[in-house]
Each structure stands twice: as structure tokens, then as C-alpha cells.
Design an enzyme around this catalytic site. Structure first.
Site, PDB file in Angstrom:
ATOM      1  N   ASP A  99       0.864  -1.173   0.000  1.00 32.34           N
ATOM      2  CA  ASP A  99       0.000   0.000   0.000  1.00 32.34           C
ATOM      3  C   ASP A  99       0.904   1.227   0.000  1.00 32.34           C
ATOM      4  O   ASP A  99       1.757   1.366   0.878  1.00 32.34           O
ATOM      5  CB  ASP A  99      -0.883  -0.032   1.252  1.00 32.34           C
ATOM      6  CG  ASP A  99      -2.248   0.592   1.030  1.00 32.34           C
ATOM      7  OD1 ASP A  99      -2.292   1.677   0.428  1.00 32.34           O
ATOM      8  OD2 ASP A  99      -3.241   0.002   1.476  1.00 32.34           O
ATOM      9  N   ASP A 201      -2.923   4.683  -2.358  1.00 29.34           N
ATOM     10  CA  ASP A 201      -3.935   5.320  -1.521  1.00 29.34           C
ATOM     11  C   ASP A 201      -4.295   6.709  -2.058  1.00 29.34           C
ATOM     12  O   ASP A 201      -3.404   7.528  -2.324  1.00 29.34           O
ATOM     13  CB  ASP A 201      -3.350   5.446  -0.106  1.00 29.34           C
ATOM     14  CG  ASP A 201      -4.393   5.776   0.940  1.00 29.34           C
ATOM     15  OD1 ASP A 201      -5.319   4.976   1.112  1.00 29.34           O
ATOM     16  OD2 ASP A 201      -4.264   6.837   1.586  1.00 29.34           O
ATOM     17  N   GLU A 243      -6.279   4.081  -6.183  1.00 21.74           N
ATOM     18  CA  GLU A 243      -7.534   4.321  -5.463  1.00 21.74           C
ATOM     19  C   GLU A 243      -8.016   5.742  -5.726  1.00 21.74           C
ATOM     20  O   GLU A 243      -7.259   6.701  -5.600  1.00 21.74           O
ATOM     21  CB  GLU A 243      -7.347   4.145  -3.954  1.00 21.74           C
ATOM     22  CG  GLU A 243      -8.687   4.226  -3.220  1.00 21.74           C
ATOM     23  CD  GLU A 243      -8.617   4.695  -1.770  1.00 21.74           C
ATOM     24  OE1 GLU A 243      -9.520   4.340  -1.004  1.00 21.74           O
ATOM     25  OE2 GLU A 243      -7.689   5.443  -1.404  1.00 21.74           O
ATOM     26  N   HIS A 317     -11.322  -2.502   3.502  1.00 18.07           N
ATOM     27  CA  HIS A 317     -11.142  -2.144   4.914  1.00 18.07           C
ATOM     28  C   HIS A 317     -11.843  -0.839   5.281  1.00 18.07           C
ATOM     29  O   HIS A 317     -11.829  -0.447   6.442  1.00 18.07           O
ATOM     30  CB  HIS A 317      -9.647  -2.031   5.210  1.00 18.07           C
ATOM     31  CG  HIS A 317      -9.014  -0.886   4.480  1.00 18.07           C
ATOM     32  ND1 HIS A 317      -8.931  -0.838   3.100  1.00 18.07           N
ATOM     33  CD2 HIS A 317      -8.483   0.269   4.918  1.00 18.07           C
ATOM     34  CE1 HIS A 317      -8.368   0.297   2.742  1.00 18.07           C
ATOM     35  NE2 HIS A 317      -8.085   0.987   3.821  1.00 18.07           N
ATOM     36  N   ASP A 318     -12.387  -0.133   4.297  1.00 21.20           N
ATOM     37  CA  ASP A 318     -13.105   1.119   4.557  1.00 21.20           C
ATOM     38  C   ASP A 318     -14.620   0.948   4.462  1.00 21.20           C
ATOM     39  O   ASP A 318     -15.361   1.925   4.601  1.00 21.20           O
ATOM     40  CB  ASP A 318     -12.689   2.193   3.537  1.00 21.20           C
ATOM     41  CG  ASP A 318     -11.239   2.643   3.705  1.00 21.20           C
ATOM     42  OD1 ASP A 318     -10.709   2.565   4.826  1.00 21.20           O
ATOM     43  OD2 ASP A 318     -10.656   3.096   2.699  1.00 21.20           O
TER      44      ASP A 318
HETATM   45  O1  TEU Z   1      -9.209   6.010   1.976  1.00 20.52           O
HETATM   46  C1  TEU Z   1      -9.587   7.186   1.320  1.00 20.52           C
HETATM   47  C2  TEU Z   1     -10.848   7.759   1.715  1.00 20.52           C
HETATM   48  O2  TEU Z   1     -11.311   8.680   1.061  1.00 20.52           O
HETATM   49  C3  TEU Z   1     -11.542   7.189   2.902  1.00 20.52           C
HETATM   50  O3  TEU Z   1     -10.957   7.722   4.022  1.00 20.52           O
HETATM   51  C4  TEU Z   1     -12.983   7.395   2.896  1.00 20.52           C
HETATM   52  O4  TEU Z   1     -13.307   8.758   2.895  1.00 20.52           O
HETATM   53  C5  TEU Z   1     -13.584   6.765   4.094  1.00 20.52           C
HETATM   54  O5  TEU Z   1     -13.021   5.511   4.295  1.00 20.52           O
HETATM   55  C6  TEU Z   1     -15.054   6.636   3.913  1.00 20.52           C
HETATM   56  O6  TEU Z   1     -15.572   5.972   4.997  1.00 20.52           O
HETATM   57  C7  TEU Z   1      -7.853   5.732   2.082  1.00 20.52           C
HETATM   58  C8  TEU Z   1      -7.653   4.478   2.901  1.00 20.52           C
HETATM   59  O7  TEU Z   1      -8.221   3.391   2.235  1.00 20.52           O
HETATM   60  C9  TEU Z   1      -8.210   4.702   4.269  1.00 20.52           C
HETATM   61  O8  TEU Z   1      -8.154   3.542   5.071  1.00 20.52           O
HETATM   62  C10 TEU Z   1      -7.414   5.808   4.899  1.00 20.52           C
HETATM   63  O9  TEU Z   1      -7.967   6.118   6.158  1.00 20.52           O
HETATM   64  C11 TEU Z   1      -7.398   7.066   4.028  1.00 20.52           C
HETATM   65  O10 TEU Z   1      -7.121   6.791   2.670  1.00 20.52           O
HETATM   66  C12 TEU Z   1      -6.317   8.000   4.486  1.00 20.52           C
HETATM   67  O11 TEU Z   1      -5.057   7.439   4.180  1.00 20.52           O
END
Ligand code: TEU
Ligand code: CA
Length: 543
Positions: A99, A201, A243, A317-318
Site C-alpha cells: 500500500d 492510496d 484508489e 477495509h473502509d
Molecule cells: O481512503 C480514502 C478515503 O477517502 C476514505 O478515508 C474514505 O473517505 C472513508 O473511508 C469513507 O468511509 C484511504 C484508505 O483506504 C483509508 O483507510 C485511509 O484512512 C485514508 O485513505 C487516508 O489514508
């Protein structure tokens, strides 16, 4: 058609290391734990692992806040463990995709520690600073993704820095060429250690123009990606996955078009953010709208039909556990997990399996706020309740959409620690691990794991599912997702009833006929009218 790239016919598997397998009883998953589970992944047949961040980090955002890009977090292991993981995965035909979190670093990165102490430090310009407004306040009202102001005052330099996600995640200034050089050198250092690629990311944020208020897909995004390509992955047989929460069907080809010299595929969210409220966002989810989901999935198939490449996923994971949101995590849990897997994996793109999805893991019930761990949920709870949302309403929303649903430990067995840990897990287990677990599911020939294994093998063995043309069928059907995959030699038909009621699909006349059943085996003859049980999905190859 050209021979597919390895990352087109392979499936990916995302590991969230903190929650995958603990090896030493501290309740936190780690790299030795992953090593002990590689055979599970090899049995599934995946081609690469997307490993969420394992770098040294204060873990404010579980590793998406990196303090040293060239070292491993002690709770996860050592660089030597990481080298072993790369080698042992490789020995099983599995690449490790790391990542890459370079829109921001941790505020504990040495660069930022230098940057915040002196305007003269070379690293000062690695971050994004603005002078205070005339009243001493922040330069703008911009809010951070995880709540609170996006600008934080650093008294030593008398300026504010940008933390688009949180103050612990200061944004890197991609306009600075020395910073870009540092990042490319670091990427090459990891490639030279043998990794198979990067998941990038929020990569669509790096070209931002802060003063113009352009954050997503800013003016320098594509020039920077082209430079990164030239400086790092050009000439290497690796995979690059970008992403983006803002990419649209119109802009996607810019990232991953064949002749762009940028990335291999986009990882976009249009299909999964559809249920969010315009004011309260994910904290007030709307009921799932299958017809809309079908439209978005089909639009993305069309957008990258000739050029570019899709990622196919429903969970990460989000996001919450998809069987709880788009499936039925009660009576039809297994069937709905299998139906969605079938519908998704046989579309055109690279499928990603999020840990636990292969056994149909579900959302967990969080009784109160103290059970959540994620900074997004905790900070937004404060913000939402401050603007009048009741505790119960917030909890109801978070019980559907909190990122913590994806982060409860992997359920390996019915044992007290679910086979995840011999100690106390850092976040509570889902009590349903007593019956939903790897040991139980893998023992069932009709289980979820077996379906994923089959689908992953199908894509490997039948190039039609990789490169074949995608044509949607029954676009207006309220319950059934159906499509054709076609190449010069063959036609495949995929149909899935994505509801808990029986459904009937009316096929075009010319599709009636005899097929081989790629999931159950044997031959079947279809009439024009195809009856489907609740959550029944079929993958058929025209004979
Ligand atoms: O996620 C990007 C992101 O936009 C998310 O934070 C999103 O807004 C949120 O998950 C919605 O619920 C990436 C990663 O996948 C995430 O785990 C990180 O927290 C984020 O970037 C910051 O690095
Ligand atoms: Ca551990």
C-alpha cells in the site's frame, strides 16, 4: 486479443494486517501470522495480496499514517519478516502488492518533524503551508475527512499545514521535485526487494491546487502519474492500482488507458457509495438500491470496455461487510455471498477479495461507542451528535457503515480467540465466529470458500472471463443481474438473482439452448424463461 497480463487473470486478496492473524498473543495481527496462513491463500488460488500498510507508524489511522516508508511497524514484525513474506508468497505463486500512502505522511515522519520546526529546513516545503488569515485563524474553512479543521497551526513556524484527512496525516507537497524524488527512490527500493506492485492510496489527490480549491483530480495529477511511471514501474512487470473516490467513467481512462503511461487499473467507489445521505453521508445510510447498483456496475463495464481496466470489489477495509448490506446476512447468508461473488467475479476486471469475504463474514453489532476503534467513526460521532443527531441514530447508522465492520478479526475457527489470537484482540470479535469461520466453511462443499475458489479458477482457466466483451442483459430487471461475456470463439452467460424472492428472467430468443454449467458441472438446457431461486447464480458456457 493480446495475451492478458498476469494481473488481469489473477484475483487479488486484501489483507488488513492488524486483523488477519496474531502470532504472539498481543491481540494484534502481524507478518509472522500472515506467513502462517499463506496456504489458505494458495488454496483459494489468488495471484496477489494487497497488503494494507505495515510500515512504521503511530497507528492513528492503523498505518495509513506512515512515519518511515522503509521500515516495518514493530507490532507487525521486522524487515526480515517482510522479506520472508515476499519470498514465501512468491514460492506459492503469489505476489505481494504494498500500500503506497503518499498523499500524506504521519506527523511523526522525520520529514514533518523537520518541516514543522523551521521554515528554512529543506523538508519544510515537503508539506503544504499557508499563512494565517488576517484574524489569525486558518487560511480556509476546509474540513478534514475525519472531522475538524483541515488546517492546523504550527507555532514554531507561525503557519498552518494542510491535513486533508486528519492533523496526524499532513499532506505532502507534490509540487516539490525533491519530495517526488524521495518517493520514487523509496518505491524503487521496495520493487528491488521483490514486491509485485503498489495499491496507491487516494492517488487522485496528489495533483491538487489548494488555492483554487481543486483537491480531487487536480491539474497536476496526470503529469505526476506519468512521471512516477517513468521513474519507477516502467520496464517492470508489476501491477499498479490507483484508489480514487472521485474518478468517473469519463475520467477513468486517463488513469489506466493503454497509451497513457500511468496506472494499470482504477479502484473506484461509485457503486458502493450510492446509499449515502447528502447531509449525513454514510452515518445515515439509505436502503440498498439494487437497480442503481446494477446501472453503476454496467456503466463502469462500458466505460473501460475497450481501453483501461476495472477493479471488481464490494468490500474493503473502509467499507462494511457486503453480505450485510447488499446480501442477506440471516437466512440466506451463504447463498447471497455466493451470488454476489459470482455476479462480480465474472465481469471484466480484476476481482479483489477482502479478508473474510471468502467465508461470508458479516457486520458485527456494536452495542455502544466504546466498542468502535476507528478514528473516522469516533470523530464523526462527536461531530454528528454536536449537530443534534441522537446517540441512537448515530449508532444505528454506524452499525451499518462503520469501517470497523471490516476490521473485526478474521474468523479462523470457533475457538475463543477465533483462531486469530491467543490473547485479547485489539477490537472485539464478531460473536458469530462460533459458526462463521474458516474451518467450518471450508469443510462444506457448498460453502462460500468453495465458490470463491471455483470462480478464481474459472477466470484463470477461461480467458473469455478475462478479456471477453461484456454485454449487459435485462438491464431493467429489478432483481436479476445478467450479462454475456463473448469472444471470437465462445459465449458465456452469467445470471444472478440478487434478492431473497424467486425471480424469472426472460432471455432473448437466441440465448435459449444448451450450456455447460461451469459451477455445478454437467449440461443444462435453457428455455427463454429462466427461473431462479432466491440468491441463485449461474455461470454457463454456450455449447
Ligand atoms: O481512503 C480514502 C478515503 O477517502 C476514505 O478515508 C474514505 O473517505 C472513508 O473511508 C469513507 O468511509 C484511504 C484508505 O483506504 C483509508 O483507510 C485511509 O484512512 C485514508 O485513505 C487516508 O489514508
Ligand atoms: Ca501480534
Amino acid at each position: 486479443a493480446a495475451t492478458p497480463h498476469w494481473w488481469q487473470s489473477a484475483a487479488g486478496y486484501q489483507i488488513y494486517p492488524r486483523s488477519f492473524q496474531d502470532s504472539n498473543g498481543d491481540g494484534i495481527g502481524d507478518i509472522p501470522g500472515i506467513l502462517s496462513r499463506l496456504d489458505h491463500l494458495a488454496d483459494l488460488g489468488i495471484g496477489f495480496v494487497w497488503l494494507s500498510p505495515v510500515y512504521r507508524s503511530p497507528m492513528v489511522d492503523n498505518g495509513y499514517d506512515i512515519a518511515d516508508y522503509r521500515d516495518i511497524a514493530p507490532e507487525f514484525g521486522t524487515l526480515a519478516d517482510m522479506d520472508r513474506l515476499i519470498a514465501e508468497a512468491r514460492a506459492r505463486g503469489i505476489g505481494i502488492v504494498m500500500d503506497l500512502v503518499v498523499n500524506h505522511s504521519s506527523d511523526r515522519h522525520a520529514w514533518f518533524e523537520a518541516a514543522r520546526t523551521s521554515r528554512e529546513a529543506p523538508e519544510h516545503d515537503y508539506y503544504i503551508w499557508r499563512d494565517p488569515a488576517p484574524d489569525g485563524g486558518p487560511p480556509s474553512e476546509l474540513q478534514a475527512c475525519f472531522g475538524g479543521p483541515a488546517w492546523t497551526f504550527a507555532p514554531e513556524v507561525g503557519r498552518y499545514y494542510l491535513g486533508f484527512f486528519s492533523p496526524a496525516q499532513p499532506d505532502l507537497n507534490w509540487q516539490n521535485p525533491a519530495l517526488r524524488r524521495e518517493i520514487y527512490d523509496m518505491m524503487n527500493w521496495w520493487f528491488d526487494r521483490g514486491i509485485a506492485g503498489f495499491r496507491m492510496d487516494v492517488i487522485s489527490l496528489i495533483g491538487k491546487d489548494v488555492d483554487a480549491g481543486l483537491f480531487e483530480e487536480g491539474p497536476d495529477l496526470h503529469p505526476f502519474l506519468q512521471e512516477m511511471h517513468r521513474e519507477t514501474f516502467a520496464g517492470r512487470d508489476v501491477v499498479t492500482i490507483g484508489e480514487s473516490w472521485s474518478v468517473s467513467p469519463e475520467t477513468a481512462p486517463l488513469y489506466c488507458g493503454r497509451d497513457r503511461g500511468e496506472l494499470d487499473m482504477v479502484f473506484q467507489f461509485n457503486h458502493v457509495v450510492q446509499g449515502w445521505d447528502p447531509v449525513h453521508g454514510k452515518w445515515k445510510p439509505r436502503p440498498f438500491d439494487l437497480p442503481r447498483m446494477k446501472r453503476v456496475l454496467n456503466d463502469w463495464q462500458a466505460a473501460l470496455a475497450e481501453d483501461g481496466w476495472n477493479s471488481l470489489f464490494l468490500s474493503n477495509h473502509d467499507l462494511p461487510r457486503h453480505v450485510s448490506v447488499y446480501g442477506d446476512d440471516g437466512a440466506h447468508r451463504v447463498a447471497s455471498a455466493k451470488a454476489w461473488a459470482t455476479a462480480l467475479h465474472l465481469m471484466r476486471g480484476t476481482p479483489f477479495v477482502y479478508q473474510g469475504e471468502e467465508i461470508g463474514m458479516t457486520n458485527r453489532r456494536f452495542a455502544d461507542l466504546s466498542e468502535f476503534r476507528d478514528l473516522e467513526t469516533l470523530n464523526h460521532h462527536a461531530a454528528e451528535t454536536a449537530r443534534g443527531v441522537s446517540e441512537d441514530d448515530f449508532l444505528a447508522g454506524a452499525n451499518i457503515t462503520s469501517r470497523d465492520h471490516a476490521r473485526t478479526p478474521m474468523q479462523w475457527s470457533a475457538a475463543p480467540g477465533a483462531g486469530f489470537t491467543a490473547g485479547t484482540p485489539w477490537i472485539g470479535l464478531n460473536p458469530n465466529h462460533e459458526w462463521i469461520n474458516v474451518a467450518a466453511d471450508r469443510a462444506d462443499p457448498d460453502g462460500v470458500f468453495e465458490r470463491y475458489r471455483r470462480l478464481i479458477a474459472l477466470r484463470r482457466d477461461h480467458p473469455i472471463f478475462v478479456t471477453g466483451h461484456h454485454t449487459p442483459l435485462a438491464e431493467d430487471h429489478p432483481a436479476v443481474l445478467a450479462y454475456l461475456r463473448e469472444d471470437a470463439r465462445q459465449t458465456a452467460l452469467v445470471v444472478a438473482n440478487l434478492t431473497s424472492a424467486p425471480a424469472v428472467l426472460d432471455l432473448p430468443e437466441e440465448l435459449a439452448g444448451t450450456y455447460s454449467d461451469l459451477i455445478q458441472g454437467g449440461a443444462v438446457t435453457l428455455d427463454r424463461l429462466v427461473s431462479l431461486e432466491p440468491w441463485e447464480a449461474r455461470a454457463l458456457l454456450r455449447e
